[in-house]
Enzyme design. Structure first.
Site, PDB file in Angstrom:
ATOM      1  N   GLY A 132       0.883  -1.442  -0.113  1.00 22.96           N
ATOM      2  CA  GLY A 132       0.012  -0.005   0.167  1.00 22.96           C
ATOM      3  C   GLY A 132       0.830   1.683  -0.008  1.00 22.96           C
ATOM      4  O   GLY A 132       2.262   0.986  -0.162  1.00 22.96           O
ATOM      5  N   GLN A 133       0.333   2.383   0.115  1.00 22.95           N
ATOM      6  CA  GLN A 133       1.011   3.498   0.123  1.00 22.95           C
ATOM      7  C   GLN A 133       2.224   3.640   1.202  1.00 22.95           C
ATOM      8  O   GLN A 133       3.601   3.802   0.595  1.00 22.95           O
ATOM      9  CB  GLN A 133       0.168   4.874   0.577  1.00 22.95           C
ATOM     10  CG  GLN A 133       0.521   5.938   0.165  1.00 22.95           C
ATOM     11  CD  GLN A 133      -0.341   7.416   0.065  1.00 22.95           C
ATOM     12  OE1 GLN A 133      -1.353   7.037   1.286  1.00 22.95           O
ATOM     13  NE2 GLN A 133      -0.201   8.480  -0.428  1.00 22.95           N
ATOM     14  N   ILE A 143      -1.827  -8.279   0.774  1.00 25.05           N
ATOM     15  CA  ILE A 143      -2.961  -9.980   0.613  1.00 25.05           C
ATOM     16  C   ILE A 143      -2.554 -10.334  -1.150  1.00 25.05           C
ATOM     17  O   ILE A 143      -2.875 -11.342  -1.523  1.00 25.05           O
ATOM     18  CB  ILE A 143      -4.118  -9.584   0.826  1.00 25.05           C
ATOM     19  CG1 ILE A 143      -5.056 -10.911   0.211  1.00 25.05           C
ATOM     20  CG2 ILE A 143      -4.740  -8.326  -0.375  1.00 25.05           C
ATOM     21  CD1 ILE A 143      -5.885 -10.218   1.118  1.00 25.05           C
ATOM     22  N   TYR A 197     -14.347   4.182   7.662  1.00 21.51           N
ATOM     23  CA  TYR A 197     -12.867   3.862   8.306  1.00 21.51           C
ATOM     24  C   TYR A 197     -12.795   5.170   9.296  1.00 21.51           C
ATOM     25  O   TYR A 197     -11.930   5.216   9.990  1.00 21.51           O
ATOM     26  CB  TYR A 197     -12.568   4.637   6.799  1.00 21.51           C
ATOM     27  CG  TYR A 197     -10.621   5.389   6.955  1.00 21.51           C
ATOM     28  CD1 TYR A 197      -9.869   3.928   6.850  1.00 21.51           C
ATOM     29  CD2 TYR A 197     -10.089   6.796   7.365  1.00 21.51           C
ATOM     30  CE1 TYR A 197      -8.533   3.993   7.012  1.00 21.51           C
ATOM     31  CE2 TYR A 197      -9.285   6.704   7.267  1.00 21.51           C
ATOM     32  CZ  TYR A 197      -8.454   5.337   7.680  1.00 21.51           C
ATOM     33  OH  TYR A 197      -6.734   6.010   6.795  1.00 21.51           O
ATOM     34  N   LYS A 216     -11.170   3.802  12.943  1.00 28.05           N
ATOM     35  CA  LYS A 216      -9.629   4.016  13.482  1.00 28.05           C
ATOM     36  C   LYS A 216     -10.295   4.780  14.895  1.00 28.05           C
ATOM     37  O   LYS A 216      -9.466   4.730  15.752  1.00 28.05           O
ATOM     38  CB  LYS A 216      -8.915   5.414  12.391  1.00 28.05           C
ATOM     39  CG  LYS A 216      -8.829   4.837  11.316  1.00 28.05           C
ATOM     40  CD  LYS A 216      -7.438   4.036  11.077  1.00 28.05           C
ATOM     41  CE  LYS A 216      -6.978   3.601  10.034  1.00 28.05           C
ATOM     42  NZ  LYS A 216      -5.950   2.428  10.079  1.00 28.05           N
ATOM     43  N   ILE A 260      -1.464  11.981   2.694  1.00 21.13           N
ATOM     44  CA  ILE A 260      -0.088  11.716   3.083  1.00 21.13           C
ATOM     45  C   ILE A 260       0.554  11.728   1.927  1.00 21.13           C
ATOM     46  O   ILE A 260      -0.968  11.140   0.734  1.00 21.13           O
ATOM     47  CB  ILE A 260       0.393  10.394   3.762  1.00 21.13           C
ATOM     48  CG1 ILE A 260       0.345   9.913   4.953  1.00 21.13           C
ATOM     49  CG2 ILE A 260       2.207   9.522   2.644  1.00 21.13           C
ATOM     50  CD1 ILE A 260       0.364   7.950   5.376  1.00 21.13           C
TER      51      ILE A 260
HETATM   52  N1  SER Z   1      -5.995  10.035   3.576  1.00 20.60           N
HETATM   53  C1  SER Z   1      -6.802   9.531   3.827  1.00 20.60           C
HETATM   54  C2  SER Z   1      -8.216   9.327   3.361  1.00 20.60           C
HETATM   55  O1  SER Z   1      -8.328  10.312   2.432  1.00 20.60           O
HETATM   56  C3  SER Z   1      -6.668   9.348   5.064  1.00 20.60           C
HETATM   57  O2  SER Z   1      -6.147   9.088   6.366  1.00 20.60           O
HETATM   58  O3  SER Z   1      -8.928   8.616   3.523  1.00 20.60           O
END
Ligand code: SER
Length: 305
Positions: free
Chosen positions: A11-12, A33, A138, A142, A168
């Protein structure tokens, strides 16, 4: 020596983190995965973290003592199937915790997000201990993870550390279903000389961070003495804040001549419940957080200028 397992390593965050930790001299097992398509320098294992037995097998086989658990379905993508997103985000989290307690893992890193906040978080400058009423599955997962890490720390002394990441910015992977990913799409379009349709309003301000800073933050937090950490959930951090229009101006001023159209969609509604800015003084005080990349430097570095 740290013997590191990374989940979600394709992933990123994982794509960059595995390289940096490997170069730093840690023993690293990258897992995801999928089959690894690109060449990976460290060892790689295909792993579905929903499978407790597989996870335990790998932890035991490689005598892992530190885990970076990066598996997650991000904000915008998560809304397409909330039940599935909860399962992926939370069942993998619980498996990691369970295995970590049994295998005496000494430290875990797990990223949280600005998605934990909501309309009543004082969005123009979110404090560390804000009211948190997230609006996406999401964000809900979290926040649940943050509560659980605090619980497991007190119940089992499990040393799990976390950062609430803003958007990010990195160019290495494809955008992965996040609301802040518009900037990655804009940068990739600029490089190709293509016009870009932005799904957020031009003046929607959000906190952001360049990948290099995000990785330094993880390394700083993970190497801090636990007694210095006054937060046993997740730390606020930011690199800088920016709007799509500010990013666009910075890209243009570096000689890119693309045009941008604003075609706002459901992601704007999510962004409206996220911070414009936030207070990261706890991270600065407790473990020396200090970003090196502002907006201009981020754009130049992302575009290789
Ligand atoms: N970069 C993420 C999103 O946009 C935020 O944690 O889902």
């Amino acid at each position: 020596m740290d013997r590191v397992l990374i989940t979600g390593a394709l992933g990123q965050l994982g794509t960059t983190l595995q390289k940096v930790l490997y170069k730093k001299g840690d023993f690293v097992i990258a897992t995801d995965i999928r089959d690894a398509t690109k060449k990976i320098e460290c060892q790689y294992e295909k792993l579905d973290v929903l499978s407790y037995d597989e996870l335990q097998r790998i932890v035991e086989k490689y005598e892992i003592n530190v885990i970076y658990h990066l598996v997650a379905i991000l904000s915008a993508k998560g809304e397409k199937n909330p039940f599935h997103s909860w399962k992926i985000n939370m069942e993998t989290f619980q498996n990691i915790i369970d295995v970590s307690i049994k295998s005496k893992i000494k430290k875990i890193f797990w990223p949280s997000s600005i998605a934990v906040f909501g309309k009543d978080s004082n969005l123009n400058f979110v404090p560390q201990n804000a009211h948190m009423n997230p609006t996406t599955i999401y964000g809900v997962s979290k926040l649940a993870g943050e509560k659980l890490m605090n619980y497991y720390y007190h119940k089992y002394k499990l040393d799990i550390r976390s950062i609430r990441f803003p958007g990010i910015i990195s160019m290495e992977t494809k955008p992965g279903g996040g609301v802040t990913d518009y900037i990655i799409e804009m940068l990739k379009a600029s490089k190709k000389g293509k016009d870009y349709n932005c799904f957020l309003n031009k003046d929607k301000r959000l906190p952001m961070i360049y990948m290099e800073d995000a990785i330094s933050a993880i390394i700083l937090l993970m190497s801090a003495n636990r007694s210095k950490l006054t937060i046993s959930s997740s730390y606020n951090i930011k690199g800088f804040t920016a709007t799509p229009e500010e990013f666009y101006s910075a890209i243009k001023s570096n000689g890119y001549k693309i045009r941008i159209n604003y075609k706002v969609d459901y992601r704007q509604k999510i962004a409206n419940t996220w911070p414009e800015d936030l207070d990261d003084t706890k991270a600065r005080k407790d473990w020396g957080w200090h970003p090196k990349f502002g907006l201009e430097k981020t754009i130049k570095s992302a575009l290789n200028i």
